[in-house]
Design a protein around this motif. Sequence first.
Motif, mmCIF file in Angstrom:
data_model
loop_
_atom_site.group_PDB
_atom_site.id
_atom_site.type_symbol
_atom_site.label_atom_id
_atom_site.label_comp_id
_atom_site.label_asym_id
_atom_site.label_seq_id
_atom_site.Cartn_x
_atom_site.Cartn_y
_atom_site.Cartn_z
ATOM 1 N N ALA A 81 29.776 34.182 51.580
ATOM 2 C CA ALA A 81 29.379 33.864 53.179
ATOM 3 C C ALA A 81 28.748 34.759 53.954
ATOM 4 O O ALA A 81 27.481 34.637 54.129
ATOM 5 C CB ALA A 81 30.588 33.690 53.756
ATOM 6 N N LEU A 82 28.861 36.364 53.796
ATOM 7 C CA LEU A 82 28.479 36.447 54.894
ATOM 8 C C LEU A 82 27.295 37.001 54.150
ATOM 9 O O LEU A 82 25.625 38.013 54.649
ATOM 10 C CB LEU A 82 29.236 38.552 54.730
ATOM 11 C CG LEU A 82 30.617 38.552 55.509
ATOM 12 C CD1 LEU A 82 31.415 39.494 55.293
ATOM 13 C CD2 LEU A 82 30.178 38.039 56.983
ATOM 14 N N ALA A 83 26.912 37.230 52.722
ATOM 15 C CA ALA A 83 25.664 37.207 52.241
ATOM 16 C C ALA A 83 24.479 36.194 52.735
ATOM 17 O O ALA A 83 23.002 36.870 52.543
ATOM 18 C CB ALA A 83 25.589 37.063 50.420
ATOM 19 N N GLY A 110 27.687 15.361 56.313
ATOM 20 C CA GLY A 110 28.216 15.697 55.086
ATOM 21 C C GLY A 110 29.063 16.516 54.886
ATOM 22 O O GLY A 110 29.811 16.173 53.632
ATOM 23 N N ALA A 111 30.016 17.439 55.589
ATOM 24 C CA ALA A 111 31.142 17.485 55.214
ATOM 25 C C ALA A 111 32.002 15.904 55.438
ATOM 26 O O ALA A 111 33.313 16.623 54.667
ATOM 27 C CB ALA A 111 31.488 18.124 56.556
ATOM 28 N N PHE A 112 32.018 15.705 55.965
ATOM 29 C CA PHE A 112 32.977 14.700 56.321
ATOM 30 C C PHE A 112 33.069 13.463 55.370
ATOM 31 O O PHE A 112 33.586 13.240 54.011
ATOM 32 C CB PHE A 112 32.760 13.156 57.067
ATOM 33 C CG PHE A 112 32.879 12.003 57.420
ATOM 34 C CD1 PHE A 112 34.718 12.081 57.421
ATOM 35 C CD2 PHE A 112 32.603 10.980 56.503
ATOM 36 C CE1 PHE A 112 35.554 10.642 56.683
ATOM 37 C CE2 PHE A 112 33.123 9.762 56.262
ATOM 38 C CZ PHE A 112 34.498 9.358 56.966
ATOM 39 N N PHE A 135 28.671 30.115 49.544
ATOM 40 C CA PHE A 135 27.081 29.764 49.678
ATOM 41 C C PHE A 135 26.439 28.730 51.248
ATOM 42 O O PHE A 135 26.484 29.696 52.055
ATOM 43 C CB PHE A 135 26.225 29.550 48.388
ATOM 44 C CG PHE A 135 24.152 29.102 49.245
ATOM 45 C CD1 PHE A 135 24.073 29.760 49.804
ATOM 46 C CD2 PHE A 135 24.544 27.598 49.191
ATOM 47 C CE1 PHE A 135 22.720 29.576 49.748
ATOM 48 C CE2 PHE A 135 23.541 26.971 50.142
ATOM 49 C CZ PHE A 135 21.930 28.406 50.088
ATOM 50 N N PHE A 136 27.769 27.489 50.965
ATOM 51 C CA PHE A 136 27.287 27.007 52.476
ATOM 52 C C PHE A 136 28.430 27.599 53.097
ATOM 53 O O PHE A 136 27.896 27.253 54.688
ATOM 54 C CB PHE A 136 28.162 25.677 50.764
ATOM 55 C CG PHE A 136 26.691 24.540 50.732
ATOM 56 C CD1 PHE A 136 25.194 24.695 51.520
ATOM 57 C CD2 PHE A 136 26.940 24.686 49.066
ATOM 58 C CE1 PHE A 136 25.101 24.272 50.660
ATOM 59 C CE2 PHE A 136 26.178 24.128 48.353
ATOM 60 C CZ PHE A 136 24.681 23.799 49.101
ATOM 61 N N GLY A 150 31.656 24.274 54.947
ATOM 62 C CA GLY A 150 31.256 24.995 53.480
ATOM 63 C C GLY A 150 32.195 24.660 52.916
ATOM 64 O O GLY A 150 32.455 24.769 51.310
ATOM 65 N N MET A 151 33.583 25.164 53.463
ATOM 66 C CA MET A 151 34.806 25.710 52.608
ATOM 67 C C MET A 151 35.797 24.768 52.423
ATOM 68 O O MET A 151 36.170 24.393 51.762
ATOM 69 C CB MET A 151 36.261 26.832 53.236
ATOM 70 C CG MET A 151 36.449 26.620 54.699
ATOM 71 S SD MET A 151 36.036 28.394 55.338
ATOM 72 C CE MET A 151 35.483 29.054 56.114
#
Length: 245
Positions: A81-83, A110-112, A135-136, A150-151
């Motif tokens: 995630a940091l990258a 989109g998360a939903f 990544f997300f 993302g997670m």
Amino acid sequence: MFGFEPQAVIVALLAAVAAGFVRGLAGFGLSVVLVPVLQLAIEPTAAVLIGLISLFLIGLTDVGRIRRHADRSAIPITLLALACMPLGLWALTALPPAWARVLIALVSLGAFVLVVVPLGRITLPRHPAMALSGFFTGFFGGFAGMPGPGMAPFYLRGRLEPSAARASMMAIFLVVTPLSAAFFVALGVGGLSEVELAAALFPAVLLGDWFGHKAFGRVTPRQWQVATAVVLGGAALGALWKLVA
């Protein structure tokens, strides 16, 4: 007031209480609720920065829970995630504010969809799933101030107990959000006004978070998943409705 219109501050306070409750219940969702609402009253970049700072401040209250319950999967997801976070920030600053508002609302939607739509027996192996989640998490954190979407699919669809999934997400937020916020400020995306407003909102976030933690202890794992999905859907649809209106 803090460099923003009074009505924007009032909207922010109300959204902060609701977002804090969601975060206390689900382990994520503060920025998913706060940023889409707040960015309708102020610039999207300012809303994203305020969301990141708010996530970090509330995360400091959960260090004990994180140490007791977090899963080791949080480590590689955090590093990825940091990258990837700078890519999201670049997209946020490159897009016009109107487009940024629409896409931030779509991130919530989109998360939903990813959480609630049945995928049958199609599943990814653990390591590719963690890579996509990292990544997300980074991209959405930089672009929308929302690492959670993302997670969330990885942790909500996984086999971890709710306490471990919730603590793992909190751990990722605690590391990613201050570095993301510092990167924003270093690049001149926001400044003292956003920091002051986020600090002023913290008591409201803390109040909502306290009620959310109380509610978490009274629900079953299935009820926790359903409640989290409903929150994601409600926040996304509310943001999209206001944009259309």
